[in-house]
Design an enzyme around this catalytic site. Structure first.
Site, mmCIF file in Angstrom:
data_model
loop_
_atom_site.group_PDB
_atom_site.id
_atom_site.type_symbol
_atom_site.label_atom_id
_atom_site.label_comp_id
_atom_site.label_asym_id
_atom_site.label_seq_id
_atom_site.Cartn_x
_atom_site.Cartn_y
_atom_site.Cartn_z
ATOM 1 N N GLY A 46 12.215 2.874 -17.481
ATOM 2 C CA GLY A 46 12.737 2.218 -16.452
ATOM 3 C C GLY A 46 13.043 0.737 -16.422
ATOM 4 O O GLY A 46 13.526 -0.016 -17.249
ATOM 5 N N TYR A 201 -4.767 12.404 2.403
ATOM 6 C CA TYR A 201 -4.131 11.284 1.461
ATOM 7 C C TYR A 201 -2.674 10.931 1.967
ATOM 8 O O TYR A 201 -1.894 11.835 1.776
ATOM 9 C CB TYR A 201 -4.410 11.607 -0.025
ATOM 10 C CG TYR A 201 -3.756 10.611 -0.789
ATOM 11 C CD1 TYR A 201 -4.391 9.398 -1.014
ATOM 12 C CD2 TYR A 201 -2.732 10.991 -1.631
ATOM 13 C CE1 TYR A 201 -4.178 8.434 -1.832
ATOM 14 C CE2 TYR A 201 -2.373 9.784 -2.700
ATOM 15 C CZ TYR A 201 -3.045 8.916 -2.851
ATOM 16 O OH TYR A 201 -2.541 7.616 -3.409
#
Length: 334
Positions: A46, A201
């Site tokens: 990336g 979460y």
């Protein structure tokens, strides 16, 4: 609306660059990097991989830390195939492990190399709740705390290199515009997400907290470097929205559809790496420190991100976190 139009067409800002500028374009007029050594975390894919490739093209010696050495060696080979003269070192590092960070710094110092650029680029978006070996929520441990310790331990080397060579050292922290999505008590919220069970979460909240911490770290470190009269600057960047390895755990129809709808706002990887490379190399940013950049131009960040008291508080918290178990410190700061 006007800012959106400027973004979409890539209109240049005061720097002369904009959202459509690429990493190669913004380094065309950079200083000669042949005498510079750069450590780039997250350089195996990336944005980090493109940052490494472009800095190698400009002559910098690269140090690529990575958990997966096989992947890192493959990244090294790709760069070397394009730039045979490039000097590239691959070294083991797991940013979620404080022990690994200390080991990496010890191994790097043993090489007796200078250090001009530190690019804290590696990022993790944990869709599922996880805890590091040090007892810290995994996204925060990887994106912020590991980089905090890495920078802390390498700072002496950077200051010495700058003093010896006369070349200003630069630290670049890769944050995200998502840091503006969080408001509240960062440390209290970190305690909650660290203790929360997986069913509670919130992955995006955890990511925003870690990226806000990157911004606060930048501001406070800049203040401390100025007090030390060190010839080293630190700035943070928002690379833009780009599809990278952060989404690899959620490949599929829904992810593909969302990215299709937002495709006009997505940057290519060379465009997303541009702001990092601009801040790391451009001569116009000499002595510029403690700033936040997006699209290769200085930008504003969140109210919390600009609060110096929060920066001092996070710094004190982080100092204790990298030396003791987290369970002993949350009560002191919340």
């Amino acid at each position: 609306m006007l800012e959106t139009v400027k973004y979409l067409i890539g209109s240049a800002g005061p720097s002369g660059y904009g959202s459509k500028s690429t990493a190669e374009q913004v380094t065309d007029n950079s200083v000669d990097l042949h005498s510079s050594t750069a450590i780039i975390t997250g350089a195996t894919s990336g944005i980090g991989a493109e940052t490494a490739r472009v800095l190698a093209k400009r002559g910098a010696r690269l140090v690529i830390p990575a958990r997966n050495l096989k992947v890192a060696e493959e990244s090294k080979a790709r760069i070397a195939s394009e730039f045979p003269a490039a000097q590239i070192l691959v070294m083991p590092l797991d940013l979620s492990s404080l022990k690994s960070v200390r080991s990496f710094v010890s191994d790097f110092e043993a090489l007796n190399l200078p250090l001009n650029l530190l690019i804290n680029n590696a990022g993790k978006f944990s869709y599922d709740h996880g805890i590091s070996e040090d007892g810290i929520e995994m996204t925060f441990a990887t994106n912020y705390l590991g980089h905090f310790l890495l920078t802390k331990l390498l700072l002496k080397k950077m200051i010495a290199t700058a003093k010896t060579t006369g070349i200003q050292g630069r630290i670049v922290n890769v944050s995200s515009g998502i840091h503006t999505w969080f408001s509240g008590d960062l440390i209290r919220s970190l305690g909650q997400i660290t203790r929360d069970k997986s069913c509670h979460y919130d992955a995006t909240r955890a990511y925003a907290i870690s990226k806000l911490a990157n911004v606060l770290h930048t501001k406070e470190l800049a203040r401390r470097l100025q007090q030390m009269e060190a010839n080293v600057t630190v700035n943070c960047v928002h690379p833009g929205v780009v599809r990278t390895g952060l989404t690899r755990d959620r490949e599929g129809f829904i992810t593909d559809f969302v990215f299709f709808l937002t495709s006009k706002f997505l940057k290519t990887i060379p465009q997303a790496a541009a702001t990092t490379c601009y801040v790391a190399t451009h001569p116009e940013l000499r002595n510029v420190s403690g700033k936040y950049f997006a699209d290769c131009n200085e930008a504003s960040n969140s109210k919390i991100g600009c609060n110096p008291k929060e920066g001092v508080r996070l710094w004190s918290f982080s100092e204790i976190m990298v030396s003791t178990d987290w369970k002993s410190v949350f009560g002191v700061f919340t």
